[in-house]
Scaffold this motif. Structure first.
Motif, PDB file in Angstrom:
ATOM      1  N   PRO A   4      14.757  -3.308  -2.532  1.00 33.25           N
ATOM      2  CA  PRO A   4      15.517  -2.248  -1.877  1.00 33.25           C
ATOM      3  C   PRO A   4      15.203  -0.851  -2.418  1.00 33.25           C
ATOM      4  N   TYR A   5      14.593  -0.775  -3.613  1.00 34.48           N
ATOM      5  CA  TYR A   5      14.328   0.534  -4.212  1.00 34.48           C
ATOM      6  C   TYR A   5      13.257   0.372  -5.278  1.00 34.48           C
ATOM      7  N   MET A   6      11.995   0.613  -4.911  1.00 35.55           N
ATOM      8  CA  MET A   6      10.919   0.445  -5.881  1.00 35.55           C
ATOM      9  C   MET A   6      10.672   1.767  -6.598  1.00 35.55           C
ATOM     10  N   LEU A 110       4.279  -8.556   4.756  1.00 34.33           N
ATOM     11  CA  LEU A 110       4.849  -7.534   3.880  1.00 34.33           C
ATOM     12  C   LEU A 110       5.081  -6.303   4.737  1.00 34.33           C
ATOM     13  N   TRP A 111       6.312  -5.783   4.691  1.00 35.92           N
ATOM     14  CA  TRP A 111       6.676  -4.658   5.527  1.00 35.92           C
ATOM     15  C   TRP A 111       7.316  -3.573   4.669  1.00 35.92           C
ATOM     16  N   ALA A 112       6.973  -2.323   4.961  1.00 35.80           N
ATOM     17  CA  ALA A 112       7.543  -1.171   4.270  1.00 35.80           C
ATOM     18  C   ALA A 112       8.480  -0.444   5.223  1.00 35.80           C
ATOM     19  N   VAL A 113       9.633  -0.025   4.698  1.00 37.10           N
ATOM     20  CA  VAL A 113      10.561   0.821   5.440  1.00 37.10           C
ATOM     21  C   VAL A 113      10.242   2.241   5.002  1.00 37.10           C
ATOM     22  N   GLY A 114       9.718   3.068   5.899  1.00 37.09           N
ATOM     23  CA  GLY A 114       9.256   4.386   5.492  1.00 37.09           C
ATOM     24  C   GLY A 114       9.613   5.481   6.466  1.00 37.09           C
ATOM     25  N   GLY A 115       9.274   6.705   6.060  1.00 38.62           N
ATOM     26  CA  GLY A 115       9.522   7.870   6.898  1.00 38.62           C
ATOM     27  C   GLY A 115      10.892   8.462   6.615  1.00 38.62           C
ATOM     28  N   ASP A 116      11.487   9.027   7.644  1.00 37.90           N
ATOM     29  CA  ASP A 116      12.807   9.650   7.544  1.00 37.90           C
ATOM     30  C   ASP A 116      13.850   8.576   7.206  1.00 37.90           C
ATOM     31  N   PRO A 117      14.581   8.723   6.096  1.00 39.70           N
ATOM     32  CA  PRO A 117      15.538   7.682   5.710  1.00 39.70           C
ATOM     33  C   PRO A 117      16.650   7.445   6.738  1.00 39.70           C
ATOM     34  N   GLN A 118      16.938   8.451   7.573  1.00 37.70           N
ATOM     35  CA  GLN A 118      17.987   8.286   8.585  1.00 37.70           C
ATOM     36  C   GLN A 118      17.445   7.685   9.883  1.00 37.70           C
ATOM     37  N   PRO A 120      14.181   5.478   9.937  1.00 44.18           N
ATOM     38  CA  PRO A 120      12.922   4.974   9.371  1.00 44.18           C
ATOM     39  C   PRO A 120      12.129   4.131  10.354  1.00 44.18           C
ATOM     40  N   SER A 121      10.872   3.929  10.007  1.00 40.34           N
ATOM     41  CA  SER A 121      10.025   3.011  10.761  1.00 40.34           C
ATOM     42  C   SER A 121       9.623   1.881   9.818  1.00 40.34           C
ATOM     43  N   ILE A 122       9.238   0.761  10.410  1.00 39.55           N
ATOM     44  CA  ILE A 122       8.789  -0.381   9.619  1.00 39.55           C
ATOM     45  C   ILE A 122       7.295  -0.538   9.861  1.00 39.55           C
ATOM     46  N   THR A 123       6.551  -0.556   8.756  1.00 42.66           N
ATOM     47  CA  THR A 123       5.098  -0.640   8.829  1.00 42.66           C
ATOM     48  C   THR A 123       4.628  -1.925   8.164  1.00 42.66           C
ATOM     49  N   PRO A 124       3.845  -2.746   8.859  1.00 39.33           N
ATOM     50  CA  PRO A 124       3.271  -3.927   8.200  1.00 39.33           C
ATOM     51  C   PRO A 124       2.167  -3.505   7.240  1.00 39.33           C
ATOM     52  N   ILE A 125       2.075  -4.179   6.115  1.00 35.64           N
ATOM     53  CA  ILE A 125       1.028  -3.922   5.136  1.00 35.64           C
ATOM     54  C   ILE A 125       0.111  -5.145   5.139  1.00 35.64           C
ATOM     55  N   PRO A 126      -1.171  -4.941   5.454  1.00 39.49           N
ATOM     56  CA  PRO A 126      -2.103  -6.080   5.496  1.00 39.49           C
ATOM     57  C   PRO A 126      -2.155  -6.818   4.159  1.00 39.49           C
ATOM     58  N   SER A 127      -2.344  -8.112   4.219  1.00 43.91           N
ATOM     59  CA  SER A 127      -2.362  -8.947   3.025  1.00 43.91           C
ATOM     60  C   SER A 127      -3.390  -8.456   2.019  1.00 43.91           C
ATOM     61  N   GLY A 128      -2.940  -8.298   0.780  1.00 43.39           N
ATOM     62  CA  GLY A 128      -3.802  -7.871  -0.305  1.00 43.39           C
ATOM     63  C   GLY A 128      -3.961  -6.371  -0.454  1.00 43.39           C
ATOM     64  N   GLN A 129      -3.483  -5.585   0.509  1.00 48.38           N
ATOM     65  CA  GLN A 129      -3.615  -4.125   0.447  1.00 48.38           C
ATOM     66  C   GLN A 129      -2.406  -3.516  -0.267  1.00 48.38           C
ATOM     67  N   GLN A 130      -2.629  -2.534  -1.100  1.00 44.80           N
ATOM     68  CA  GLN A 130      -1.533  -1.859  -1.790  1.00 44.80           C
ATOM     69  C   GLN A 130      -0.802  -0.943  -0.813  1.00 44.80           C
ATOM     70  N   PRO A 131       0.532  -0.805  -0.965  1.00 45.83           N
ATOM     71  CA  PRO A 131       1.263   0.143  -0.107  1.00 45.83           C
ATOM     72  C   PRO A 131       0.717   1.557  -0.293  1.00 45.83           C
ATOM     73  N   LEU A 132       0.811   2.356   0.768  1.00 48.48           N
ATOM     74  CA  LEU A 132       0.310   3.722   0.757  1.00 48.48           C
ATOM     75  C   LEU A 132       1.461   4.719   0.718  1.00 48.48           C
ATOM     76  N   ALA A 133       1.178   5.953   0.323  1.00 50.19           N
ATOM     77  CA  ALA A 133       2.198   6.993   0.210  1.00 50.19           C
ATOM     78  C   ALA A 133       2.948   7.196   1.523  1.00 50.19           C
ATOM     79  N   GLU A 134       2.243   7.123   2.657  1.00 51.49           N
ATOM     80  CA  GLU A 134       2.908   7.359   3.938  1.00 51.49           C
ATOM     81  C   GLU A 134       3.828   6.204   4.348  1.00 51.49           C
ATOM     82  N   GLN A 135       3.863   5.128   3.567  1.00 57.39           N
ATOM     83  CA  GLN A 135       4.752   4.006   3.871  1.00 57.39           C
ATOM     84  C   GLN A 135       6.057   4.084   3.083  1.00 57.39           C
TER      85      GLN A 135
END
Length: 173
Positions: A4-6, A110-118, A120-135
């Motif tokens: 919930p909070y990395m 693996l999915w990231a909740v990102g963007g505007d906190p109010q 947000p969008s959900i972005t899938p992260i391909p297997s083995g790839q590190q999350p990116l800043a825009e996620q």
């Protein structure tokens, strides 16, 4: 995998425990809700850079036994600028994963909740790839924000009902 909070969080005091992690189980067996809370946590980045604990946050993880619903809940925070506190950008990384190999080799989902906190969008992260800043989230979620994840039934046959329909007056549209 439920994150919930990395961020590099820590007790917000050098000598006294002020940032408890606690849990409770509410409700009867079969309909219980597991609630895990991080309260008034500080950040290693701030302590390392300034030896201060001015930035704190509160968040919870709720798991509903009978429905499989998962909620990330956010409480009050004193964060003015997250750039010193977070790995990428100004907001936390929020993740939900399925069948994650903890050696980093991959996952089924693996999915990231990102963007505007109010909004947000959900972005899938391909297997083995590190999350990116825009996620990541672009800021801290406001107190009272809840992100709810509910299972979706796919390819579940619906019960067919033999129902008679009558419309009056006739003709009708």
């Amino acid at each position: 995998l439920l994150i919930p909070y990395m961020a590099d969080i820590m007790n917000a005091n050098d000598s006294t425990a002020v940032s408890p992690i606690s849990y409770q189980l509410e409700g009867p067996p079969g309909n219980a809700v597991f609630k895990l809370e991080w309260k008034n946590v500080g950040f290693y980045g701030e302590w390392d850079a300034n030896n201060t604990y001015f930035n704190t946050t509160n968040f919870q993880l709720w798991i509903y036994q009978n429905t499989g619903i998962i909620e990330f809940r956010y409480g009050p925070n004193t964060i003015k600028s997250g750039s010193l506190l977070h790995f990428f950008g100004t907001g936390p990384l929020v993740l939900l994963g399925k069948d994650v190999a903890f050696d980093g080799s991959g996952w089924e989902g693996l999915w990231a909740v990102g963007g505007d906190p109010q909004n947000p969008s959900i972005t899938p992260i391909p297997s083995g790839q590190q999350p990116l800043a825009e996620q990541t989230l672009t800021a801290e979620p406001e107190s009272g924000t809840v992100y709810r994840f509910a299972p979706i039934a796919i390819n579940t046959p619906e019960a067919i009902q033999n129902t008679e329909l009558r419309i009056w007056p006739s003709p009708a549209s």
